[in-house]
Design an enzyme around this catalytic site. Sequence first.
Site: not given
Ligand SMILES: Cc1cc2nc3c(=O)[nH]c(=O)nc-3n(C[C@H](O)[C@H](O)[C@H](O)COP(=O)(O)O)c2cc1C
Length: 305
Positions: A130, A243
């Site tokens: 994170c 992603g």
């Molecule tokens: C609002 C938000 C909150 C997130 N919170 C977490 C989290 O608590 N733990 C985590 O491992 N990833 C968290 N992520 C990352 C997502 O799980 C993911 O790895 C990242 O957004 C990339 O995927 P995407 O492009 O499909 O969103 C968060 C992403 C967003 C947008």
Amino acid sequence: MSVDTSVDLGGLRLRNPVLTASGTFGYGAEFAPFLDLRRLGGIVSKSLTLEPRSGNLPHRIAEAHAGMLNAIGLENVGVDAFIREKIPALAAEVVIVASVFGREIDEYAQACERLSESPRVAGLEVNASCPHVRSGGIEFGQNPQLLASLVRAVRRASAKPLLVKLSPNVTSIAEMAKVCEAEGADAISLINTLQALDVDLETRRPKLRNGLGGLSGPAILPVALRMVWQASRAVSIPVCGIGGIMTAEDAVKFLVCGATAVQVGTASYLNPAAAGEIADGMVDWASRRGVSRLADLIGTLQPWS
Ligand SMILES: Cc1cc2nc3c(=O)[nH]c(=O)nc-3n(C[C@H](O)[C@H](O)[C@H](O)COP(=O)(O)O)c2cc1C
């Protein structure tokens, strides 16, 4: 044509390869009005800490071109409330992966131990990546020695399938993947968000109160594909690709690049039923091309000769 959609993600037996990404799908029940959660391979919870956290002050999210920035700061109800209140709200057939975060290794290990006591928790995903809390997170995901100590400790704390979620904010994703494999991880999830900054020109302040945030959404898809490809070639444990997945075709690309399963994140903000539609769309995609098992697509990227 019928398509076998089942996959084995490091001991997690999933009915299909589509899970929801941590932090973008609440604790699951919030999305039940929009899609039948049993249609998914599984859900990954918001990252859970031993004690509840209130996260960062607003603004915590901002739009970006082809994506979004966030710095939520790991707001969550804590491990005990998750077990007591959130898990019982989910139908028995929903596969639950609990995402875990801690400021220190011992906190991660204790949280994993407690979550493992719940028979409903099918697996753990350790968030080693994170990028926007003041301590922890980024250090674990970016330093191979710290990452090794973390994976060793959580491995000792739980016998459940253990996924480690890696940061893309590193020079060599292959090296970090190998560290996880050597310390007993069952699978690797990648990528978390890319460290990013955007500016409000009227105030000349960062758009997010935290300053830096994490970029997600379609903008990061090619970076994620590249890292999944590199990591999956470096280790023999399975990789869960994350992603920018917006469509079934995006998800199939991750399988072709070496992922065994995928997670849908930002797409759920645009369409709360996205993950279910992507799971169904993968079946249509495969059956139109005579692919009888989705697992047969894994790692089939062809080199140019
Ligand atoms: C609002 C938000 C909150 C997130 N919170 C977490 C989290 O608590 N733990 C985590 O491992 N990833 C968290 N992520 C990352 C997502 O799980 C993911 O790895 C990242 O957004 C990339 O995927 P995407 O492009 O499909 O969103 C968060 C992403 C967003 C947008």
